[in-house]
Design a protein around this motif. Structure first.
Motif, PDB file in Angstrom:
ATOM      1  N   UNK A 392      45.335 -26.877  15.542  1.00 13.51           N
ATOM      2  CA  UNK A 392      46.430 -26.242  14.810  1.00 13.51           C
ATOM      3  C   UNK A 392      47.785 -26.426  15.469  1.00 13.51           C
ATOM      4  N   UNK A 393      48.831 -26.195  14.673  1.00 13.37           N
ATOM      5  CA  UNK A 393      50.192 -26.188  15.209  1.00 13.37           C
ATOM      6  C   UNK A 393      50.369 -24.970  16.106  1.00 13.37           C
ATOM      7  N   UNK A 394      49.756 -23.874  15.698  1.00 12.06           N
ATOM      8  CA  UNK A 394      49.741 -22.669  16.514  1.00 12.06           C
ATOM      9  C   UNK A 394      48.323 -22.133  16.534  1.00 12.06           C
ATOM     10  N   UNK A 395      48.051 -21.191  17.428  1.00 12.97           N
ATOM     11  CA  UNK A 395      46.701 -20.649  17.535  1.00 12.97           C
ATOM     12  C   UNK A 395      46.685 -19.287  18.180  1.00 12.97           C
ATOM     13  N   UNK A 396      45.503 -18.692  18.207  1.00 17.18           N
ATOM     14  CA  UNK A 396      45.358 -17.353  18.786  1.00 17.18           C
ATOM     15  C   UNK A 396      45.708 -17.352  20.270  1.00 17.18           C
ATOM     16  N   UNK A 397      45.284 -18.380  20.997  1.00 16.59           N
ATOM     17  CA  UNK A 397      45.586 -18.451  22.431  1.00 16.59           C
ATOM     18  C   UNK A 397      47.091 -18.522  22.659  1.00 16.59           C
ATOM     19  N   UNK A 398      47.795 -19.249  21.794  1.00 20.85           N
ATOM     20  CA  UNK A 398      49.246 -19.423  21.964  1.00 20.85           C
ATOM     21  C   UNK A 398      49.994 -18.111  21.744  1.00 20.85           C
ATOM     22  N   UNK A 399      49.624 -17.352  20.726  1.00 19.37           N
ATOM     23  CA  UNK A 399      50.339 -16.089  20.470  1.00 19.37           C
ATOM     24  C   UNK A 399      49.955 -15.018  21.472  1.00 19.37           C
ATOM     25  N   UNK A 400      48.859 -15.234  22.203  1.00 19.62           N
ATOM     26  CA  UNK A 400      48.461 -14.292  23.254  1.00 19.62           C
ATOM     27  C   UNK A 400      49.025 -14.683  24.622  1.00 19.62           C
ATOM     28  N   UNK A 414      41.041 -18.753  29.812  1.00 20.83           N
ATOM     29  CA  UNK A 414      41.465 -17.767  28.813  1.00 20.83           C
ATOM     30  C   UNK A 414      41.803 -18.433  27.481  1.00 20.83           C
ATOM     31  N   UNK A 415      42.382 -19.624  27.549  1.00 18.57           N
ATOM     32  CA  UNK A 415      42.689 -20.353  26.315  1.00 18.57           C
ATOM     33  C   UNK A 415      41.398 -20.664  25.553  1.00 18.57           C
ATOM     34  N   UNK A 416      40.375 -21.106  26.273  1.00 19.06           N
ATOM     35  CA  UNK A 416      39.089 -21.411  25.638  1.00 19.06           C
ATOM     36  C   UNK A 416      38.472 -20.139  25.065  1.00 19.06           C
ATOM     37  N   UNK A 436      52.568 -15.082  11.494  1.00 13.59           N
ATOM     38  CA  UNK A 436      53.645 -14.090  11.620  1.00 13.59           C
ATOM     39  C   UNK A 436      54.012 -13.883  13.085  1.00 13.59           C
ATOM     40  N   UNK A 437      52.998 -13.763  13.949  1.00 12.75           N
ATOM     41  CA  UNK A 437      53.257 -13.556  15.370  1.00 12.75           C
ATOM     42  C   UNK A 437      53.947 -14.767  15.999  1.00 12.75           C
ATOM     43  N   UNK A 438      53.601 -15.960  15.532  1.00 18.18           N
ATOM     44  CA  UNK A 438      54.242 -17.180  16.021  1.00 18.18           C
ATOM     45  C   UNK A 438      55.730 -17.194  15.685  1.00 18.18           C
ATOM     46  N   UNK A 439      56.053 -16.810  14.448  1.00 21.50           N
ATOM     47  CA  UNK A 439      57.458 -16.768  14.024  1.00 21.50           C
ATOM     48  C   UNK A 439      58.232 -15.732  14.835  1.00 21.50           C
ATOM     49  N   UNK A 448      56.934 -19.548  28.606  1.00 23.97           N
ATOM     50  CA  UNK A 448      56.367 -20.872  28.862  1.00 23.97           C
ATOM     51  C   UNK A 448      56.754 -21.890  27.789  1.00 23.97           C
ATOM     52  N   UNK A 449      57.788 -21.570  27.008  1.00 28.11           N
ATOM     53  CA  UNK A 449      58.280 -22.529  26.002  1.00 28.11           C
ATOM     54  C   UNK A 449      59.290 -23.461  26.656  1.00 28.11           C
TER      55      UNK A 449
END
Length: 450
Positions: A392-400, A414-416, A436-439, A448-449
């Motif tokens: 995906x472009x974004x994911x659960x690991x990224x928003x966490x 943790x990402x896995x 929504x959380x990504x936005x 870390x961006x």
């Protein structure tokens, strides 16, 4: 490289869905029902059918499902459809609608859809039996009464579509797990069936880890040995009980169809509404600052570990290390424009082209560089599980908070963990929540961006 073979026919259920909806809506014009608000009626009826189908899994017919299962699904679906149909008269105050014509309509729809359902069911059985298509290669670990019964089912019930290859017996002195693993990989086995009573706990753990890391489906022939703490899926193959270790929601044709439909619509909106005018502006800024292409193309690993080209707006000066080293904090390769678009995640927007053309999804595990995939697949347990679905472009690991540079072992572990949770607990609601959380995170900014 690991590839999953013999995938299920994923288009059968979505096509059946569309045909049934056409039947439901078009048959209303065959009889004088006296519908005074046709648009409302069609929306109401279609929505009711979809809700019932999802609630009672009308389109979930497994390869080992029997005719009574099909009858039960049809009965449940049409009993509730009958109630929904006549409820329309009271809910929307339609006294002029003909009750008799409505009953005739219901009978015609029931007959038509039931006929389509059974024709599809028996044609698929004939296809597997006569033409040996839609097969799954299987192997059995264990030698006892239950495994013998299961092998008999695989061999005799050809309509199920299982191609039995080999049986391994842990009772034999020369039994070696590594030989099993080697055979499974060499012969492209899709599903492994293990007898729990004949394997030690550490051997079962080895099979679980092997299946996860090599994208194989692992199922258990159960006994009273209580060693599994996971939520299991219980199924019957001609009266033989089978336990599935992991039930993937996106392996359902309907769920996959819904997610893909959302991906196409959402990516088309972003491409037409945002990238159509933003791309020329960024192209000018990027080329003015440094020579090189506007887009950065990199090979990454996607579903079933297949490689694909992932696209981004170029945020670095052209360099030879792009395919080997992740961006780090204060990375000298990043340009001024690049630093801005990376901080706001705008550099990721061209990946909506990947989504539109089907190599990625809007939400899913983030794809890694080929070099990192090869490294982590050998050193990080469960890493390959993330390739069961599209990246995906974004994911659960990224928003966490687990995005960008991997600085230590805890970051990747943790990402896995979040990726596997997402795969096993997927829902459209979870996707919407992540988007929504990504936005929100993009506007707030992330540490870390970079």
């Amino acid at each position: 490289m690991f590839f999953k073979q013999g995938r299920y026919s994923g288009f059968i259920s979505p096509i059946s869905y569309m045909i049934d909806l056409l039947v439901i809506n078009l048959f209303t014009y065959l009889l004088p029902i006296n519908i005074y608000e046709p648009i409302l009626f069609h929306i109401y009826l279609s929505a009711g059918w979809i809700v019932l189908s999802l609630k009672y899994e009308f389109y979930v017919i497994n390869r080992y499902s029997k005719v009574p299962i099909v009858f039960r699904k049809l009965s449940t679906q049409f009993i509730f459809l009958f109630l929904i149909l006549y409820a329309f008269i009271g809910f929307f105050k339609q006294p002029e609608m003909s009750r008799l014509a409505l009953a005739q309509y219901f009978g015609l729809v029931t007959l038509a859809i039931s006929s389509i359902k059974f024709i599809n069911y028996f044609l698929l059985i004939r296809y597997r039996r006569k033409f040996k298509g839609n097969l799954r290669n299987v192997t059995v670990i264990g030698e006892n009464k239950k495994t013998d019964q299961l092998i008999s089912v695989f061999r005799n019930r050809t309509e199920f579509g299982y191609n039995f290859l080999k049986q391994f017996s842990p009772k034999e002195p020369k039994f070696e797990i590594r030989e099993c693993f080697s055979y499974i990989l060499k012969n492209k086995v899709d599903e492994i069936y293990c007898s729990i009573s004949e394997l030690k706990d550490n051997e079962l753990t080895s099979f679980i880890n092997f299946a996860d890391n090599n994208l194989k489906t692992l199922k258990f022939i159960p006994d009273n040995k209580n060693i599994l703490a996971k939520k299991l899926k219980f199924e019957y193959y001609d009266y033989i009980p089978i336990l599935s270790l992991r039930d993937i929601p996106l392996h359902s044709s309907i769920n996959s169809f819904l997610k893909r439909s959302f991906d196409v619509i959402f990516s088309a909106i972003v491409i037409l509404g945002l990238l159509s005018w933003l791309t020329p502006i960024l192209a000018l800024l990027i080329t003015l600052e440094s020579k090189g292409p506007v887009f950065f193309r990199q090979t990454r690993n996607g579903i079933d570990n297949r490689e694909f080209f992932c696209y981004k707006f170029r945020s670095m000066a052209p360099n030879k290390d792009a395919d080997n080293h992740q961006a780090t904090k204060n990375d000298l390769r990043i340009t001024k424009v690049g630093r801005l678009i990376r901080a706001t995640s705008v550099d990721e927007l061209p990946q909506f082209y990947n989504v539109f053309f089907g190599t990625m999804s809007v939400v899913g595990p983030r794809p890694h560089m080929v070099k990192h995939t090869n490294e982590y697949s050998a050193s990080v347990d469960k890493y390959m599980v993330r390739h069961i679905v599209k990246p995906g472009i974004t994911g659960l690991a990224q928003v966490r908070g687990y995005r960008g540079e991997i600085e230590n072992d805890t970051d990747i572990q943790n990402r896995i963990k979040f990726d596997v949770f997402y795969i096993e607990n997927w829902s459209m609601f979870l996707d919407f929540k992540i988007i929504v959380q990504t936005i929100v995170n993009a506007f707030k900014g992330e540490t870390k961006a970079y």
